[in-house]
Design a protein around this motif. Structure first.
Motif, PDB file in Angstrom:
ATOM      1  N   HIS A 107      35.800  13.246 -43.487  1.00 24.14           N
ATOM      2  CA  HIS A 107      35.148  12.584 -42.352  1.00 24.14           C
ATOM      3  C   HIS A 107      33.854  11.955 -42.850  1.00 24.14           C
ATOM      4  N   GLN A 108      33.626  10.735 -42.434  1.00 25.32           N
ATOM      5  CA  GLN A 108      32.387  10.045 -42.773  1.00 25.32           C
ATOM      6  C   GLN A 108      31.325  10.434 -41.744  1.00 25.32           C
ATOM      7  N   LEU A 109      30.269  11.113 -42.176  1.00 22.18           N
ATOM      8  CA  LEU A 109      29.195  11.559 -41.298  1.00 22.18           C
ATOM      9  C   LEU A 109      27.909  10.841 -41.673  1.00 22.18           C
ATOM     10  N   VAL A 110      27.086  10.565 -40.671  1.00 23.37           N
ATOM     11  CA  VAL A 110      25.781   9.951 -40.906  1.00 23.37           C
ATOM     12  C   VAL A 110      24.756  10.692 -40.063  1.00 23.37           C
ATOM     13  N   GLU A 111      23.728  11.191 -40.739  1.00 29.85           N
ATOM     14  CA  GLU A 111      22.615  11.828 -40.043  1.00 29.85           C
ATOM     15  C   GLU A 111      21.543  10.752 -39.824  1.00 29.85           C
ATOM     16  N   PHE A 112      21.048  10.658 -38.595  1.00 30.10           N
ATOM     17  CA  PHE A 112      20.062   9.632 -38.280  1.00 30.10           C
ATOM     18  C   PHE A 112      19.109  10.127 -37.195  1.00 30.10           C
ATOM     19  N   ILE A 113      18.029   9.398 -37.014  1.00 38.86           N
ATOM     20  CA  ILE A 113      17.049   9.712 -35.970  1.00 38.86           C
ATOM     21  C   ILE A 113      17.079   8.574 -34.958  1.00 38.86           C
ATOM     22  N   LEU A 114      17.227   8.941 -33.702  1.00 40.64           N
ATOM     23  CA  LEU A 114      17.227   7.968 -32.613  1.00 40.64           C
ATOM     24  C   LEU A 114      15.840   7.981 -31.969  1.00 40.64           C
ATOM     25  N   MET A 132      26.353  11.604 -36.560  1.00 45.23           N
ATOM     26  CA  MET A 132      27.455  10.763 -36.069  1.00 45.23           C
ATOM     27  C   MET A 132      28.650  10.933 -36.997  1.00 45.23           C
ATOM     28  N   ASN A 133      29.795  11.222 -36.406  1.00 46.19           N
ATOM     29  CA  ASN A 133      31.048  11.257 -37.138  1.00 46.19           C
ATOM     30  C   ASN A 133      31.684   9.872 -36.965  1.00 46.19           C
ATOM     31  N   CYS A 134      31.614   9.064 -37.993  1.00 48.61           N
ATOM     32  CA  CYS A 134      32.123   7.692 -37.904  1.00 48.61           C
ATOM     33  C   CYS A 134      33.647   7.650 -37.878  1.00 48.61           C
ATOM     34  N   SER A 135      34.293   8.681 -38.358  1.00 43.93           N
ATOM     35  CA  SER A 135      35.753   8.706 -38.362  1.00 43.93           C
ATOM     36  C   SER A 135      36.327   8.938 -36.969  1.00 43.93           C
ATOM     37  N   THR A 136      35.665   9.796 -36.190  1.00 45.58           N
ATOM     38  CA  THR A 136      36.167  10.131 -34.854  1.00 45.58           C
ATOM     39  C   THR A 136      35.316   9.540 -33.729  1.00 45.58           C
ATOM     40  N   ALA A 137      34.250   8.825 -34.056  1.00 50.10           N
ATOM     41  CA  ALA A 137      33.342   8.224 -33.078  1.00 50.10           C
ATOM     42  C   ALA A 137      32.763   9.283 -32.141  1.00 50.10           C
ATOM     43  N   GLU A 138      32.235  10.340 -32.734  1.00 55.34           N
ATOM     44  CA  GLU A 138      31.586  11.400 -31.972  1.00 55.34           C
ATOM     45  C   GLU A 138      30.175  11.596 -32.499  1.00 55.34           C
ATOM     46  N   MET A 139      29.296  12.005 -31.585  1.00 61.00           N
ATOM     47  CA  MET A 139      27.890  12.177 -31.938  1.00 61.00           C
ATOM     48  C   MET A 139      27.426  13.524 -31.390  1.00 61.00           C
ATOM     49  N   VAL A 140      26.608  14.214 -32.175  1.00 60.04           N
ATOM     50  CA  VAL A 140      26.094  15.515 -31.759  1.00 60.04           C
ATOM     51  C   VAL A 140      24.605  15.574 -32.120  1.00 60.04           C
ATOM     52  N   PRO A 141      23.761  16.076 -31.205  1.00 59.26           N
ATOM     53  CA  PRO A 141      22.342  16.236 -31.551  1.00 59.26           C
ATOM     54  C   PRO A 141      22.161  17.400 -32.513  1.00 59.26           C
ATOM     55  N   LEU A 142      21.131  17.290 -33.343  1.00 60.88           N
ATOM     56  CA  LEU A 142      20.799  18.357 -34.278  1.00 60.88           C
ATOM     57  C   LEU A 142      19.577  19.099 -33.752  1.00 60.88           C
ATOM     58  N   ASP A 158      31.457   4.965 -27.906  1.00 56.61           N
ATOM     59  CA  ASP A 158      32.325   3.798 -27.925  1.00 56.61           C
ATOM     60  C   ASP A 158      32.173   3.089 -29.273  1.00 56.61           C
ATOM     61  N   GLU A 159      33.270   2.794 -29.906  1.00 56.48           N
ATOM     62  CA  GLU A 159      33.229   2.152 -31.225  1.00 56.48           C
ATOM     63  C   GLU A 159      32.698   0.726 -31.166  1.00 56.48           C
ATOM     64  N   GLU A 160      32.626   0.148 -29.990  1.00 58.35           N
ATOM     65  CA  GLU A 160      32.084  -1.200 -29.835  1.00 58.35           C
ATOM     66  C   GLU A 160      30.589  -1.187 -29.487  1.00 58.35           C
ATOM     67  N   SER A 161      30.014  -0.005 -29.310  1.00 58.31           N
ATOM     68  CA  SER A 161      28.599   0.078 -28.926  1.00 58.31           C
ATOM     69  C   SER A 161      27.701  -0.308 -30.093  1.00 58.31           C
ATOM     70  N   ARG A 162      26.512  -0.767 -29.755  1.00 55.76           N
ATOM     71  CA  ARG A 162      25.555  -1.153 -30.792  1.00 55.76           C
ATOM     72  C   ARG A 162      25.104   0.048 -31.614  1.00 55.76           C
TER      73      ARG A 162
END
Length: 171
Positions: A107-114, A132-142, A158-162
């Motif tokens: 799974h491609q994961l990306v840790e980021f700050i919003l 963010m799990n880019c493979s399944t389009a799921e996001m979880v707060p840390l 949504d995979e079309e979201s900015r």
């Protein structure tokens, strides 16, 4: 905040001067009350300009790697013109230079700050780390301290979201 007060005062003085010039140019046929009316309109015009340019001003202060992923526009009763042209009162940003790509179980994961900017009498800034799990389009707060995922707050994106495009295109 003091600079906006000074700006409003100068806008009022300039507009009052314009009202005075109009009164003098008309041979004093215009009523005297035209001067304070112009002063009030000058202050109101300055305030409207400041409120509508807030988003562009804040955006110009962001680093080049920051990308706006969400904006919130709102209308207010005490600002009736916002019903015609809603005003941007908040926006969210992702800084692509602070993203950390990871891979786990294919799974491609990306840790980021919003980052969330909100326009109030004093501007507010909130930030929170996400995964963010880019493979399944799921996001979880840390969690802030341990940086562990809070799985109870898992949500789909949504995979079309900015937000998804900004985070997952950087991997």
């Amino acid at each position: 905040m003091i600079w906006h007060l000074i700006g409003a005062i100068f806008a009022a003085l300039g507009a009052a001067g314009l009202g005075l010039l109009l009164r003098l140019a008309s041979g004093k046929r215009l009523p005297k009350w035209i001067i304070p009316v112009f002063a009030g309109l000058g202050m109101l015009g300055y305030q409207i300009h400041y409120e509508y340019s807030w988003f562009d001003h804040k955006q110009s202060q962001l680093p080049p790697t920051a990308q706006v992923v969400d904006t919130k526009q709102d209308s207010m009763v005490w600002r009736p013109w916002t019903y015609l042209y809603p005003m941007t009162v908040a926006f969210s940003v992702v800084d692509q230079s602070s993203m950390v790509p990871r891979e786990a179980d294919e799974h491609q994961l990306v840790e980021f700050i919003l980052y969330r900017f909100e326009k109030e009498y004093v501007d507010q800034l909130y930030h929170h780390p996400f995964l963010m799990n880019c493979s399944t389009a799921e996001m979880v707060p840390l969690s802030e301290e341990s940086r562990q995922p809070r799985l109870d707050a898992l949500r789909s994106v949504d995979e079309e979201s900015r937000l998804y495009r900004a985070v997952c295109s950087a991997r």
